[in-house]
Scaffold this motif. Sequence first.
Motif, PDB file in Angstrom:
ATOM      1  N   ALA A 185       0.822  -1.209   0.000  1.00  0.00           N
ATOM      2  CA  ALA A 185       0.000   0.000   0.000  1.00  0.00           C
ATOM      3  C   ALA A 185       0.855   1.258   0.000  1.00  0.00           C
ATOM      4  O   ALA A 185       0.595   2.204  -0.765  1.00  0.00           O
ATOM      5  N   ASP A 195      -7.840   7.656  -1.088  1.00  0.00           N
ATOM      6  CA  ASP A 195      -7.563   6.760   0.038  1.00  0.00           C
ATOM      7  C   ASP A 195      -8.140   5.367  -0.220  1.00  0.00           C
ATOM      8  O   ASP A 195      -7.579   4.364   0.211  1.00  0.00           O
ATOM      9  N   ASN A 196      -9.251   5.288  -0.990  1.00  0.00           N
ATOM     10  CA  ASN A 196      -9.797   3.985  -1.368  1.00  0.00           C
ATOM     11  C   ASN A 196      -8.835   3.197  -2.248  1.00  0.00           C
ATOM     12  O   ASN A 196      -8.716   1.969  -2.115  1.00  0.00           O
ATOM     13  N   ALA A 199      -6.270   1.689   0.058  1.00  0.00           N
ATOM     14  CA  ALA A 199      -6.859   0.602   0.843  1.00  0.00           C
ATOM     15  C   ALA A 199      -7.064  -0.643  -0.009  1.00  0.00           C
ATOM     16  O   ALA A 199      -6.847  -1.771   0.455  1.00  0.00           O
ATOM     17  N   GLN A 217     -11.229  -4.169   8.518  1.00  0.00           N
ATOM     18  CA  GLN A 217     -10.647  -3.988   7.190  1.00  0.00           C
ATOM     19  C   GLN A 217      -9.532  -2.944   7.251  1.00  0.00           C
ATOM     20  O   GLN A 217      -9.417  -2.200   8.236  1.00  0.00           O
ATOM     21  N   PRO A 218      -8.681  -2.875   6.223  1.00  0.00           N
ATOM     22  CA  PRO A 218      -7.600  -1.888   6.226  1.00  0.00           C
ATOM     23  C   PRO A 218      -8.121  -0.469   6.451  1.00  0.00           C
ATOM     24  O   PRO A 218      -9.166  -0.083   5.934  1.00  0.00           O
ATOM     25  N   VAL A 220      -7.285   3.523   6.077  1.00  0.00           N
ATOM     26  CA  VAL A 220      -6.456   4.504   5.368  1.00  0.00           C
ATOM     27  C   VAL A 220      -7.155   5.863   5.445  1.00  0.00           C
ATOM     28  O   VAL A 220      -8.305   5.998   5.026  1.00  0.00           O
ATOM     29  N   ASN A 232     -12.515   6.233   8.287  1.00  0.00           N
ATOM     30  CA  ASN A 232     -11.771   5.386   7.352  1.00  0.00           C
ATOM     31  C   ASN A 232     -11.855   5.974   5.946  1.00  0.00           C
ATOM     32  O   ASN A 232     -12.438   7.035   5.733  1.00  0.00           O
ATOM     33  N   HIS A 233     -11.228   5.251   5.004  1.00  0.00           N
ATOM     34  CA  HIS A 233     -11.181   5.716   3.619  1.00  0.00           C
ATOM     35  C   HIS A 233     -12.591   6.069   3.126  1.00  0.00           C
ATOM     36  O   HIS A 233     -13.565   5.376   3.409  1.00  0.00           O
ATOM     37  N   LEU A 246      -2.020   4.688   7.821  1.00  0.00           N
ATOM     38  CA  LEU A 246      -2.448   3.336   7.476  1.00  0.00           C
ATOM     39  C   LEU A 246      -2.377   2.454   8.717  1.00  0.00           C
ATOM     40  O   LEU A 246      -1.385   2.490   9.457  1.00  0.00           O
ATOM     41  N   PHE A 248      -3.224  -1.652   9.426  1.00  0.00           N
ATOM     42  CA  PHE A 248      -3.661  -2.931   8.875  1.00  0.00           C
ATOM     43  C   PHE A 248      -3.501  -4.022   9.923  1.00  0.00           C
ATOM     44  O   PHE A 248      -2.659  -3.925  10.828  1.00  0.00           O
TER      45      PHE A 248
END
Length: 396
Positions: A185, A195-196, A199, A217-218, A220, A232-233, A246, A248
């Motif tokens: 990433a 950002d998506n 991710a 989920q990740p 970002v 989040n993203h 980030l 993860f």
Amino acid sequence: MDYQHYRTALAETLAQSELPFAPAEYQMRLDKVRHAMTQRGLDALLLTDPADINYLTGYHTFEVSVHACLVCTPTQLVLQVASIETGAAVVTARVDEIIGYRWENLDEIITPLADLLTACEQIGIDGWSSGLRVGVMDALTTSVGKKRFCEAGGLLDTIRIIKSSAELEMLSESARITAAGLEAAMAAIRPGMTDNDIAAIGAKALLENGSEFMSLQPIVTSGHRIGVIHVNHKRRVIQPNEPIFLEFGAAYQRYTAPMMRTAVTGKPSAELTATRDLCRSLFESLCSYMKPGNTFDDAAKAADTLLSPTRDKLFFSGVFGYAVGAQFPPSWVEGTGYIAQGLHRPFEENMVFHLPLCLRVPGQWGVGLSDTVVVTQHGAEPLTNNDWQLYQATDK
């Protein structure tokens, strides 16, 4: 074929075929729990948290929104699951008996549980568990008697927080996959991406390197959105000369070793660099205190002293570390222990914590760096491999 025949067919072919650990590992855990029950005078322990059930039996499914319950007595281990989950129970769980109920008919839950508990005078429950439903408890107390139930949430927490060598291996595998996702990433970050986009690249790498469905989920975020905890993203375009946060955590046999990193599109400002340095100092202080003989409070107070000069500018959650292990959505936080002031439990060898050192300027920016660490006799040692630098994302 109804669910009873479905369960029988699987039991004849795939029973316990996806048990994450060897039977001896589960027997060791069960022996510890039963010993603790005897010390507390408990005739039964009623567990409803998916991670607690997984810890004692291996049972795992991605459908954790429906009622599931494990009844542990000195002689029996009985798992109750919804009809659609009996197959997963047969394949993944080490128990003496599996009881199903039609998931569309909740009235089928209570009678089998009450029958199991009728002869038990003292029944331990975790009243703070999100899996313990008010309707189930109301019906059980009416059927069995309210006075038989007592709070025992800390019983399993005390056991779960100390990891076996087999669990440490799973956490090490998660750490490896987590690192692969973060590296992929960060290497892709460029101004103009969203950002998506970042991710998605990270999620692909996590899955390609062996992660199961993740408890979270990740995560970002970029620019001013880093200053808001737990967003989040959201399709935001990454700008030049701004930070990207980030976080993860890959899942390996449900075990998660999370890690935070921060990248910058351009050269880090003096403020970002100074905040990175503070995060690193906090980490080193925490690790030095995280050894037997010291308490969670000792480590938190030492770290808080370092944080104190910036308290008016930087937001910090107040929790310097939380235990991690095997978990299910919606969180990888194990909930068995927190490094924070006022919590006086002593550290013990093979406790594992994520140290989420994220410092935020509300509405402006933030820096987050972390490792998952294991407690040793000489202090905490990382399982993840953070380099504690701000990654500089540049066009190539």
